[in-house]
Design a protein around this motif. Structure first.
Motif, PDB file in Angstrom:
ATOM      1  N   ASP A   1       0.841  -1.192   0.000  1.00  0.00           N
ATOM      2  CA  ASP A   1       0.000   0.000   0.000  1.00  0.00           C
ATOM      3  C   ASP A   1       0.881   1.248   0.000  1.00  0.00           C
ATOM      4  N   ALA A   2       0.852   2.001  -1.087  1.00  0.00           N
ATOM      5  CA  ALA A   2       1.680   3.202  -1.204  1.00  0.00           C
ATOM      6  C   ALA A   2       0.801   4.424  -1.365  1.00  0.00           C
ATOM      7  N   GLU A   3       1.264   5.533  -0.793  1.00  0.00           N
ATOM      8  CA  GLU A   3       0.577   6.808  -0.965  1.00  0.00           C
ATOM      9  C   GLU A   3       1.591   7.869  -1.365  1.00  0.00           C
ATOM     10  N   TYR A   4       1.336   8.502  -2.491  1.00  0.00           N
ATOM     11  CA  TYR A   4       2.195   9.587  -2.953  1.00  0.00           C
ATOM     12  C   TYR A   4       1.790  10.854  -2.212  1.00  0.00           C
ATOM     13  N   LEU A   5       2.695  11.369  -1.379  1.00  0.00           N
ATOM     14  CA  LEU A   5       2.385  12.500  -0.511  1.00  0.00           C
ATOM     15  C   LEU A   5       2.728  13.839  -1.136  1.00  0.00           C
ATOM     16  N   GLY A   6       3.244  13.839  -2.359  1.00  0.00           N
ATOM     17  CA  GLY A   6       3.477  15.077  -3.082  1.00  0.00           C
ATOM     18  C   GLY A   6       4.897  15.590  -2.987  1.00  0.00           C
ATOM     19  N   VAL A   7       5.066  16.865  -3.414  1.00  0.00           N
ATOM     20  CA  VAL A   7       6.381  17.509  -3.477  1.00  0.00           C
ATOM     21  C   VAL A   7       6.496  18.514  -2.335  1.00  0.00           C
ATOM     22  N   LEU A   8       7.631  18.451  -1.609  1.00  0.00           N
ATOM     23  CA  LEU A   8       7.920  19.408  -0.543  1.00  0.00           C
ATOM     24  C   LEU A   8       9.195  20.167  -0.882  1.00  0.00           C
ATOM     25  N   PRO A   9       9.333  21.405  -0.408  1.00  0.00           N
ATOM     26  CA  PRO A   9      10.570  22.154  -0.655  1.00  0.00           C
ATOM     27  C   PRO A   9      11.738  21.551   0.117  1.00  0.00           C
ATOM     28  N   ASP A  10      12.928  21.857  -0.336  1.00  0.00           N
ATOM     29  CA  ASP A  10      14.143  21.337   0.305  1.00  0.00           C
ATOM     30  C   ASP A  10      14.419  22.155   1.576  1.00  0.00           C
ATOM     31  N   ASP A  11      13.569  21.963   2.570  1.00  0.00           N
ATOM     32  CA  ASP A  11      13.615  22.730   3.815  1.00  0.00           C
ATOM     33  C   ASP A  11      13.385  21.767   4.973  1.00  0.00           C
ATOM     34  N   SER A  12      14.375  21.614   5.852  1.00  0.00           N
ATOM     35  CA  SER A  12      14.278  20.635   6.929  1.00  0.00           C
ATOM     36  C   SER A  12      13.151  20.950   7.897  1.00  0.00           C
ATOM     37  N   ASN A  13      12.845  22.241   8.111  1.00  0.00           N
ATOM     38  CA  ASN A  13      11.756  22.593   9.025  1.00  0.00           C
ATOM     39  C   ASN A  13      10.408  22.136   8.477  1.00  0.00           C
ATOM     40  N   VAL A  14      10.183  22.388   7.200  1.00  0.00           N
ATOM     41  CA  VAL A  14       8.937  21.968   6.573  1.00  0.00           C
ATOM     42  C   VAL A  14       8.837  20.445   6.569  1.00  0.00           C
ATOM     43  N   LEU A  15       9.920  19.785   6.201  1.00  0.00           N
ATOM     44  CA  LEU A  15       9.932  18.328   6.123  1.00  0.00           C
ATOM     45  C   LEU A  15       9.728  17.700   7.505  1.00  0.00           C
ATOM     46  N   THR A  16      10.369  18.287   8.525  1.00  0.00           N
ATOM     47  CA  THR A  16      10.221  17.771   9.887  1.00  0.00           C
ATOM     48  C   THR A  16       8.769  17.844  10.333  1.00  0.00           C
ATOM     49  N   ALA A  17       8.150  19.013  10.137  1.00  0.00           N
ATOM     50  CA  ALA A  17       6.761  19.178  10.561  1.00  0.00           C
ATOM     51  C   ALA A  17       5.826  18.245   9.799  1.00  0.00           C
ATOM     52  N   PHE A  18       6.102  18.069   8.502  1.00  0.00           N
ATOM     53  CA  PHE A  18       5.232  17.224   7.681  1.00  0.00           C
ATOM     54  C   PHE A  18       5.308  15.761   8.135  1.00  0.00           C
ATOM     55  N   ILE A  19       6.527  15.238   8.282  1.00  0.00           N
ATOM     56  CA  ILE A  19       6.668  13.830   8.666  1.00  0.00           C
ATOM     57  C   ILE A  19       6.182  13.615  10.097  1.00  0.00           C
ATOM     58  N   ARG A  20       6.423  14.611  10.968  1.00  0.00           N
ATOM     59  CA  ARG A  20       5.941  14.475  12.340  1.00  0.00           C
ATOM     60  C   ARG A  20       4.419  14.344  12.359  1.00  0.00           C
ATOM     61  N   GLY A  21       3.740  15.088  11.508  1.00  0.00           N
ATOM     62  CA  GLY A  21       2.292  14.956  11.439  1.00  0.00           C
ATOM     63  C   GLY A  21       1.863  13.561  11.014  1.00  0.00           C
ATOM     64  N   LYS A  22       2.595  12.975  10.082  1.00  0.00           N
ATOM     65  CA  LYS A  22       2.282  11.615   9.643  1.00  0.00           C
ATOM     66  C   LYS A  22       2.576  10.601  10.737  1.00  0.00           C
ATOM     67  N   LEU A  23       3.644  10.844  11.505  1.00  0.00           N
ATOM     68  CA  LEU A  23       3.945   9.966  12.632  1.00  0.00           C
ATOM     69  C   LEU A  23       2.854  10.050  13.694  1.00  0.00           C
ATOM     70  N   ASP A  24       2.358  11.260  13.928  1.00  0.00           N
ATOM     71  CA  ASP A  24       1.271  11.439  14.888  1.00  0.00           C
ATOM     72  C   ASP A  24       0.038  10.634  14.470  1.00  0.00           C
ATOM     73  N   ASP A  25      -0.225  10.619  13.179  1.00  0.00           N
ATOM     74  CA  ASP A  25      -1.378   9.883  12.666  1.00  0.00           C
ATOM     75  C   ASP A  25      -1.123   8.383  12.577  1.00  0.00           C
ATOM     76  N   ASN A  26       0.129   7.990  12.790  1.00  0.00           N
ATOM     77  CA  ASN A  26       0.491   6.565  12.798  1.00  0.00           C
ATOM     78  C   ASN A  26       0.080   5.883  11.493  1.00  0.00           C
ATOM     79  N   GLN A  27       0.412   6.515  10.369  1.00  0.00           N
ATOM     80  CA  GLN A  27      -0.099   6.050   9.083  1.00  0.00           C
ATOM     81  C   GLN A  27       0.828   5.109   8.320  1.00  0.00           C
ATOM     82  N   PHE A  28       2.137   5.221   8.533  1.00  0.00           N
ATOM     83  CA  PHE A  28       3.060   4.538   7.629  1.00  0.00           C
ATOM     84  C   PHE A  28       4.096   3.696   8.377  1.00  0.00           C
ATOM     85  N   ASP A  29       4.446   2.566   7.761  1.00  0.00           N
ATOM     86  CA  ASP A  29       5.550   1.734   8.238  1.00  0.00           C
ATOM     87  C   ASP A  29       6.879   2.234   7.683  1.00  0.00           C
TER      88      ASP A  29
END
Length: 490
Positions: free
Chosen positions: A242-270
């Protein structure tokens, strides 16, 4: 220093093995028509023997062998048809007396049970093939036939239990369900199968130069279409996961950190797979994100070409103390809670993700990204779902005489220009190629164009050639290790 390829695979394999047992505890009961490609959770044995009754194997007329044992061309035996049966019919009970010199028979089709004799309660035991019986009368008094040869008494029927026997193994735990297993399972009445759930993979493309959808072609003129994200999503789905394409993010660690943290909070991905955003000269945005999230970096580069700049890390689980110590807002500042002493309602219950997530950061080059997915991410997914290590196919390199072949550095080849792939003492080499079936086996032809930035030669290929570290070249006639683009699951 780059981790050599074999050691990197071991590190990834150990991480998967540590999670495999816990992953296998998640059960998913599926209908038989939706389990192809899924992994069996437990051994499945045959609950019954099949066939469950003696079944007709040849269409014709069921008879009792002793009643027609003297049929010859000189002395034909006459038969009276007492009825007809087809597959699925309940067996007829037939008056088996010989009347006026005529024996009884029943017209019957393949798959039907045998009729039973009224005098003994036993099934008829022989078949006269349709072409061996001559109809001599048909009408008011019924169908009368005659035969001039003996009936079939051996291979005319499928004997009870001659196919599957009760208790025999159909499929072992950890195997992928191929259509052939669906046939076997259905034939013994199994309609649902317990399988491990699908691995859930989140795909993220990184780069301000990327476009995901051309909304304004003029504004996006100098943007690059994102090829890696859709490809990786399709590759995971081709594996049956099961794959989900989450789109394109800018090369910015702050944006990427917040985005992945939200996905971790939702417990969505292995598994998270990012592509792009890797810079060898300075800490890249993905590496910084891993540190921001409290992750554990296991691989910072791998000695392989293409794709040496791959990262691999484990991420903390959402409820871990390590994860809770470093909350952040979208741009990295601490989250402000105006009422820290007030009770907060519980979060939405987590989905059925039970394993500690990992992240693979792949290069941004399309071919390098595809290569790293095939030889680093794919083995992790296979190990996580309990599959065995994949073995290479051996194929002989076929040198295309019409295609000029040069070494990677465009220098004279030590094999009189027959070398098709340069190897290295420092890293493992991978090249996309074309696997062909030949009269004397299989051969592999290296793609004519090998640029790691071009998609067209990759689209014309169907496999990868692997040249292990320490092998300096692979040329015409040599045996090579080959892997199909998609990892086989059956």
């Amino acid at each position: 220093m780059a981790t050599n390829f074999d050691d990197a695979r071991d590190i990834i394999g150990r991480a998967a093995s540590e999670r495999a047992e816990r992953f296998a505890q998640d059960e998913d009961v599926r209908a038989l028509d939706s389990v192809v490609g899924r992994i069996v959770k437990e051994d499945i044995d045959r609950p019954i023997s099949t066939p469950t009754f003696d079944a007709v194997a040849i269409s014709g007329y069921a008879v009792i062998a002793t009643q027609v044992s003297r049929a010859t061309p000189e002395r034909p035996t006459r038969m009276r048809c007492m009825g007809a049966m087809k597959a699925g019919d309940h067996p007829l009970e037939v008056d088996d007396r010989i009347v006026n010199g005529m024996v009884c028979c029943v017209e019957i089709t393949v798959g039907a049970a045998f009729p039973t004799a009224k005098s003994t309660g036993r099934p008829f035991d022989s078949i006269v093939p349709r072409e061996h019986a001559e109809v001599i009368q048909e009408g008011g008094s019924g169908k009368i036939l005659q035969i001039t040869r003996l009936p079939l008494t051996s291979w005319h029927k499928r004997i009870t239990g001659s196919d599957f026997r009760k208790g025999d193994r159909i499929i072992d735990r950890g195997m992928s369900i191929a259509p052939k297993y669906v046939m076997a399972l259905a034939s013994v009445g199994i309609r649902q199968v317990s399988v491990t759930r699908q691995v859930r993979v989140g795909i993220i493309s990184i780069g301000s130069e990327l476009q995901s959808t051309p909304i304004n072609p003029q504004a996006l003129r100098y943007k690059i279409p994102d090829a890696n994200g859709p490809f990786l999503t399709a590759a995971v789905r081709e594996m049956g996961e099961d794959a989900e394409y989450l789109g394109v993010l800018p090369d910015d660690s702050n944006v990427l950190t917040a985005f992945i943290r939200g996905k971790l909070d939702d417990n969505q991905f292995d598994v998270f797979v990012t592509t792009g955003g890797i810079n060898k000269s300075t800490p890249c945005s993905v590496q910084t994100t891993i540190y921001n999230l409290g992750g554990n970096l296991h691989l910072q580069s791998v000695a392989m070409q293409p794709g040496g700049s791959t990262l691999f890390a484990t991420l903390p689980e959402p409820d871990s103390a390590q994860y809770k110590q470093s909350p952040s807002s979208f741009y990295g500042s601490p989250i402000y809670n105006p009422n820290p002493n007030l009770w907060s309602p519980p979060k939405t219950p987590a989905k059925d993700i039970s394993v500690q997530p990992v992240i693979f950061a792949l290069p941004g080059g399309p071919i390098a990204s595809a290569c790293c997915f095939r030889f680093l991410v794919t083995p992790y997914i296979r190990a996580l779902i309990g599959m065995q290590t994949e073995c290479a196919i051996s194929a002989r390199v076929a040198f295309a005489q019409s295609t000029p072949v040069f070494s990677r550095h465009d220098r004279p080849s030590p094999k009189n220009n027959e070398m098709v792939v340069d190897g290295s003492m420092d890293y493992d080499t991978f090249r996309h190629a074309i696997l062909r079936s030949q009269v004397d086996g299989v051969s592999v032809e290296i793609a004519k164009e090998r640029s790691p930035a071009k998609a067209s030669p990759f689209a014309s290929s169907n496999c990868w050639m692997h040249v292990p570290r320490g092998h300096m070249s692979v040329g015409d006639g040599d045996l090579a290790n080959i892997y199909p683009f998609c990892s086989p699951k059956s």
